[in-house]
Design an enzyme around this catalytic site. Structure first.
Site, PDB file in Angstrom:
ATOM      1  N   ARG B 618       0.847  -1.197   0.000  1.00 14.91           N
ATOM      2  CA  ARG B 618       0.000   0.000   0.000  1.00 14.91           C
ATOM      3  C   ARG B 618       0.882   1.246   0.000  1.00 14.91           C
ATOM      4  NH1 ARG B 618      -4.221  -0.484   4.239  1.00 14.91           N
ATOM      5  NH2 ARG B 618      -5.561  -1.120   2.506  1.00 14.91           N
ATOM      6  N   ASN B 621       0.992   7.510   0.899  1.00 11.59           N
ATOM      7  CA  ASN B 621       0.747   8.837   0.347  1.00 11.59           C
ATOM      8  C   ASN B 621       1.459   8.898  -1.000  1.00 11.59           C
ATOM      9  OD1 ASN B 621       0.931  11.561  -0.439  1.00 11.59           O
ATOM     10  ND2 ASN B 621       0.946  12.296   1.682  1.00 11.59           N
ATOM     11  N   GLU B 695      14.066   3.339  -0.706  1.00  9.75           N
ATOM     12  CA  GLU B 695      15.334   2.879  -1.267  1.00  9.75           C
ATOM     13  C   GLU B 695      15.121   2.128  -2.578  1.00  9.75           C
ATOM     14  OE1 GLU B 695      17.313   0.851   1.998  1.00  9.75           O
ATOM     15  OE2 GLU B 695      17.977   2.797   2.764  1.00  9.75           O
TER      16      GLU B 695
END
Lengths: 319, 735, 212
Positions: B618, B621, B695
């Site tokens: 998920r 944002n 990353e």
């Protein structure tokens, strides 16, 4: 940074007088190179003479049909000047390829000519450097030399002159006007301003202590197609690996000056003459006495290829 | 809250606030320059004085003499800290080299003194008056030369340094098509724009340190250990961090010297590590030499895959984990990895964004391109053919969710991959040779226990407190979203306080574990707060809903703040991860697509188009996650094209130790960047169902650029950075 | 052509390296260390300038940069110190309408100047259009280079309006417009290591469009 007294002057005469009064004084205009070096104590003047009030910030036409550029004209203003853009495109292009918008807003014409090398060993005061500490040795020759000089070098120094503007000035046969502490003025061709390192790399120009550049004059426009191509890893805000400045006339004759390869803007008369013969011939003459390191040998080929592209481009433009 | 079973439906799944592209809640502060970074605190008792760091001018040896007389008598000088005067200091395990050197010198620019003066100008000038004599020792500075004396490290990020499955040697020798190639990646600098900076102030033997650090609890622990004082006497405050990328994971010189300096002069001291010292004084990503061997059948099935890596570090340091992803990114029955570490007396090697995968994929993903070409296969199809849904070294471990194929396929379509000419050097646009490259992105998504405290007041305002940090990652915002979602309040009703060691210990920012772990901790605390609320309100129904600032149960609707009408409610909890992420392989995946132009004359390389497709569970944002990814993509471009700490192998230091010499990408190097997030959740990660993305963005990018350069020019460069001098000899002749 | 390829280490290197663990004390090779005068107190000077519309009079050590005057003396900490050597752009402020690096200029050189810092553009409650656009487009991450980017962007748009050419302008005599390549070249003096570049470009373009 060592303490220094600070003084503002209003006229070249005042500047000269201040220089006489304070041996070891430095003039400061834009400050973008000097202050950087002062923070490292590579430069350590005890007295700063601020020449920004000297009203040397005009660009005016000369009676010979050229331009007289005040020493304090900012790089951004010089590059944007309508006459420079029209008649000395090489100079605009060279200026705009250098530094950043912020730095060009501060840096001056004279300061740009006098900026010091960017050799990393010169900047690291723990390392031997004949330019910074005469006689201490050159760390660069057998060290990190990828960005350094390939021609006009000596066993004492392989530093490059980092200026883009100076390459254009050299190709344009600019003349430097100065005033000495005794008030005497002189004019010297730009070719005579910068020195090769020889055994005294710490002496970079032929200016005498306290001598102040007041203006740089350009001869009347020579026409032709102006190209300045700067080659670098990063697309902007980086010093040149090499740069090539050319003015090509419709008949193929012209001039060429190269940056990033020597202790001064590099121009060779025989290379100019070879322009009609093409990039290979020009490059061979530019670098007849080259002494590259393993790390910077690529600059020779790079100049040749860049020049070939630039000449092709110029031909395209003049057609 | 224990998390030991895959998540089921929970309040986060409402996605009223979480999952939305919400502007950063700290945006108005950051864009107006009013967010206070460490060096800028105005709430320090007494006006701080200034410390200036003196670094060693040799790489290895001893200080034979130190003359401080002139520096001490310089105007404004209040004191000088050296190893001699600092008193006994310990060294934390997370530091390899000492943060205050002397008399032994372990690396160039190791701090040897802090000069403290009333003003910055005085401190800087006096620091130049410190006179130091050294006795130099012979050091090792050359990784290539150190390969032969390299040894097997005891561990590789908690995994064995070497692994082997099946008969690699036999299968490689028997392979129908094979590749055996070596690659080199240079030392990299984090080069964050805010330098390491701290202000220290002592009061009654207790230390307050305003600093810039990604891991508050590590910093508090390590500073207390180094200073030999109780941890309870150390307070760390670090609410705003001007970039870290792994460089601010650990206690560093600025913090220790500020603390020692403040003690020495009895006043608050501020220290900002000077930029020219940063590259050699602090840590960096180590250089690697990697050998990759891949054997395949003609149909593209990998039968043997081997990856060996060599890196260096100071004595007792660690190895780069370049081989780690090769253990599980592609299938292949016969496999081996090996890691060797050699002692180098360069500055301390340590973590930088995606340590291991960043370097490993720079090599592996070129190798995959090379062998695909040998096979005559499209590099995307070759990767897809060798996808695996289980850990190839340990087939009982399944990937919880692995969408590499979807990433590659989605990206190929969006990027119009089929229009690429597979034959190198054949596409031209004016003076530019055009090339396209692809690479896979892969990075584990670690989970770390993370605690938070939430408060509810009578106005219905929820305040979250955790020692989590926001290093530009968006922690403030996603934590606010998490609390708003869970408590059913508007985002404006949430206050987030971060980066303070008096707050519950969070996962911190590193290893792309922060977002998922810390929000899960906030979720846990909020769920506890919900229980307190329902208890206080006497609500027992199982149909209780927290929404719109109210608590609803049956027909009863109560404003949330009413639960705190008499007294603020406070809940604290920790998300405690079980072994879901150990039994299974929890990782995020992606694919990078790059178009480059290479100047036919100068061989200058410019990136023209970039696309990343990411599958990372998920996305909490999408706006801030996208920023993380484009940041990684750009750092990957830097690694591909320009970033290299140049080692002076005679004197043992990084020569280009400033931001003019160590080039990182500027605006002009970066085109518009596209990022696509696959719509997915991973129930094995946490109640948030999110995975790491910070990353992932850098993983594989450099190889995609390298492959695009090859496609443009036909010149294969295996030594990063790929600069024009490495291409020139292979470029087409000038007309 | 004689090359340096085979040049051995210089004699000094040989001595130092060859001497190995033998005593080889090393002094810094700085010009300044050659002469070591007694420490003298630094001269101070007065300077008065206007910052964000307010007159500020300071008495400063002459060595104080404009950047340190703003941060350490006026506590206008929005202007950031990233490198202190003109290599990052975090310290960008607008002086007399022009963007400059405040780290490479002395405060005392700005007598009478009008200086605008990030604090002078807007406040959290009343953002400047450029600040609002940076928030909207997420044109920042850690936030440290951000004030410099914003000051630079505001001044850059003015430069464009004034007809200043750039390195990537195709025709020096033509008026440049805000193409993606013009924007990126002109903003390249502001490094963002978090690399919000793509978003910063969107933010600036947004502002330029709405003010055009």
């Amino acid at each position: 940074m060592k303490p220094f007294a600070y003084e503002r002057v209003r006229t070249p005469a005042e500047a000269a007088a201040a220089a006489v009064r304070h041996p070891g004084a430095k003039f400061i205009a834009g400050g973008t190179n000097l202050l950087d070096l002062m923070k490292h104590e590579i430069e350590a003047p005890t007295h700063l003479i601020d020449v920004n009030g000297l009203s040397l910030d005009n660009i005016e036409a000369t009676s010979e049909g050229g331009l007289r550029i005040g020493a304090l004209v900012r790089n951004s203003d010089l590059a944007a000047d309508e006459r420079v853009r029209r008649d000395y495109g090489l100079l605009s292009r060279a200026l705009l390829s250098g530094a950043s918008g912020q730095l060009r807003n501060k840096a001056t014409t004279a300061g740009n000519l006098l900026q010091r090398t960017r050799c990393p060993y010169f900047f690291d005061t723990n390392q031997p450097c004949n330019k910074r500490t005469p006689g201490s040795g050159c760390s660069a020759i057998s060290g990190f030399s990828r960005n350094l000089a390939v021609v006009g070098v000596s066993d004492a120094c392989i530093a490059t002159n980092p200026s883009d503007m100076a390459v254009a000035m050299r190709a344009l046969d600019a003349t430097v006007e100065t005033v000495r502490p005794n008030g005497a003025t002189r004019r010297l061709p730009i070719v005579d301003l910068h020195r090769l390192p020889g055994s005294t790399p710490h002496i970079e120009t032929t200016l005498q202590p306290g001598e102040l550049i007041t203006a740089v004059t350009l001869p009347r426009p020579v026409g032709g197609t102006h190209v300045y191509q700067k080659v670098r890893d990063r697309a902007s805000y980086a010093f040149a690996l090499i740069s090539v400045g050319v003015i090509v006339q419709p008949d193929g004759t012209g001039r060429v000056a190269v940056g990033g390869v020597a202790h001064k803007p590099w121009r060779v008369a025989s290379a100019d003459s070879a322009m009609p013969s093409g990039a290979q011939a020009v490059t061979a003459r530019l670098f007849a006495d080259a002494r590259p390191t393993k790390e910077n040998r690529f600059k020779l080929k790079l100049v040749e290829r860049t020049l070939a592209a630039v000449l092709a481009q110029a031909k395209e433009t003049t057609r | 809250m224990k998390f030991d079973k895959p998540a089921t439906t929970n309040p986060i799944d409402q996605l009223k606030v979480v999952g939305k592209s919400i502007d950063r809640v700290d945006g108005p502060l950051k864009t107006t320059g009013t967010a206070p970074y460490a060096y800028e605190r105005t709430d320090v008792p007494g006006a701080p004085v200034y410390g200036y760091v003196v670094g060693s001018s040799i790489a290895k040896g001893r200080i034979s003499s130190m003359n401080l007389t002139r520096a001490r008598s310089a105007p404004g000088v209040l004191g000088i800290v050296t190893a001699d005067s600092a008193g006994p200091l310990d060294k934390a395990e997370r530091n390899t080299a000492k943060l205050l050197g002397g008399p032994e010198i372990e690396h160039y620019h190791q701090a040897i003194a802090l000069v403290i003066a009333t003003t910055f100008e005085q401190a800087r000038a006096a620091a130049q008056l410190v006179r130091v004599g050294y006795i130099k020792a012979i050091g090792s500075f050359d990784l290539e030369a150190g390969k032969k004396s390299a040894t097997r490290p005891p561990t590789l990020s908690g995994e064995p340094p070497d692994t082997a499955v099946g008969d690699f040697a036999g299968a490689f020798a028997a392979a129908q098509v094979s590749l055996d190639a070596s690659y080199a990646t240079p030392d990299h600098a984090h080069a964050m724009i805010e330098p390491h900076a701290s202000i220290a102030s002592w009061s009654d033997g207790k230390l307050t340190l305003w600093t810039s650090n990604q891991m508050i609890d590590w910093c508090a622990s390590d500073l207390s250990k180094t200073l030999r004082i109780p941890k309870a006497d150390v307070r760390i405050i670090s609410p705003y961090i001007g970039g870290g990328f792994g460089g601010k994971l650990f206690l560093r010189t600025d913090a220790l010297l500020a603390a020692l300096g403040a003690k020495a002069v009895g006043r608050a001291v501020k220290v900002s590590l000077q930029r020219p010292l940063m590259f050699n004084n602090t840590v960096h990503r180590p250089a690697t030499i990697q050998r990759i061997r891949i054997g395949a059948m003609r149909d593209g099935t990998i039968t043997a895959i081997g990856h060996e890596s060599w890196s260096g570090d100071l004595p007792s340091g660690g190895a780069d984990g370049a081989v780690l992803q090769s253990r599980r990114l592609y299938a292949g029955a016969n496999r081996m990895t090996a890691t060797r570490l050699t002692v180098l007396d360069l500055p301390e090697a340590n973590a930088m964004r995606a340590p291991g995968e960043a370097t490993g994929l720079m090599a592996l993903e070129i190798a995959m391109d090379e062998i695909a070409e040998k096979l005559g296969m499209d590099p995307i199809e070759f990767r897809i053919k060798n996808d695996t849904q289980v850990d190839p070294e340990n087939p009982d471990r399944r990937f919880t969710r692995r969408s590499l194929i979807q990433c590659l396929r989605t990206g190929a379509e969006k990027f119009e991959w089929t229009r690429r000419n597979a034959q190198p050097g054949k596409t031209r646009d004016g003076r530019w040779l055009i090339g396209h490259g692809v690479a896979a992105a892969f990075r584990p998504s670690p989970v770390i226990n993370s605690a938070a405290r939430v408060r509810l007041n009578r106005a219905g305002v929820v305040t979250v407190e955790t020692d989590m940090t926001d290093i530009g990652t968006g922690s403030y915002t996603i934590i606010a979203q998490t609390a708003a979602e869970t408590m059913g309040v508007a985002l404006e009703k949430v206050i987030v306080r971060l980066g303070d060691s008096t707050m519950p210990i969070s996962a911190g920012s590193g290893g792309q574990w922060g977002a998922n772990s810390s929000t899960a901790g906030v979720y846990a605390a909020c769920m506890k707060l919900r229980d307190l609320v329902t208890q206080r309100l006497g609500i027992t129904g199982t149909d209780t809903v927290f929404a719109d600032g109210n608590v609803r149960s049956g027909t009863r609707i109560v404003p949330l703040g009413q639960a705190a009408a008499d007294q603020e409610l406070i809940a604290e909890d920790t998300i405690e991860f079980g072994d879901l992420a150990k039994v299974n392989e929890l990782s995020s995946f992606g694919a990078h697509f790059v178009e480059v132009g290479v100047d036919a004359a100068t061989a200058e390389i410019r990136v023209r188009r970039m696309l990343a497709v990411c599958a990372a569970g998920r996305i909490l944002n999408p706006k801030t996650a996208r920023s993380q990814v484009i940041g990684g993509m750009t750092m990957g471009v830097g690694a591909a094209l320009m970033e290299e700490l140049v080692v002076d192998k005679r004197r043992g230091f990084f020569v280009n130790h400033d931001l003019a010499g160590y080039e990182v990408p500027v605006h002009a190097d970066v085109p518009h960047q596209d990022v696509i997030f696959l719509d997915e959740t991973d129930a094995f990660s946490s109640p948030m169902k999110a995975k790491g993305v910070g990353e992932l963005g850098i993983c594989g990018v450099a190889a995609a650029v390298a492959n695009a350069i090859y496609n443009a020019t036909g010149v294969r460069v295996r030594e990063y950075p790929i600069t024009l001098d490495k291409l020139l000899d292979g470029m087409p002749a000038m007309a | 052509m004689e090359a340096f390829d085979d040049v051995e280490l210089s004699r000094r290197d040989f001595l130092v390296l060859g001497a190995a663990s033998a005593a080889a004390a090393q002094l810094p090779f700085s010009t300044a260390s050659a002469i070591e005068p007694a420490a003298v107190s630094a001269p101070v000077a007065q300077v008065t300038f206007r910052v964000n519309g307010t007159t500020r009079a300071l008495e400063l050590d002459t060595r104080t940069t404009l950047l340190d005057a703003l941060r350490e003396h006026l506590h206008l900490n929005g202007t950031k110190k990233g490198c202190d050597h003109g290599q990052c752009g975090a310290c960008t402020v607008i002086v007399a309408g022009r963007r400059i690096n405040s780290c490479l200029t002395l405060a005392v050189m700005h007598e009478g100047d009008q200086i605008t810092t990030i604090e002078g553009l807007g406040t959290p409650d009343k953002l400047h259009a450029m600040q609002a656009a940076f928030v909207k487009h997420d044109g920042y991450q850690c936030g440290y280079c951000t004030p410099g980017q914003i000051c630079s962007a505001v001044a850059m748009l003015e430069e464009l309006k004034a007809g200043v050419p750039s390195h990537v302008s195709g025709d020096l005599m033509a008026r440049a417009s805000l193409t993606p390549s013009e924007l990126r070249e002109r903003m390249s003096g502001n490094i963002c290591r978090c690399a919000a570049y793509s978003n910063i470009a969107d933010a600036i373009t947004d502002v330029a469009r709405s003010s055009a």
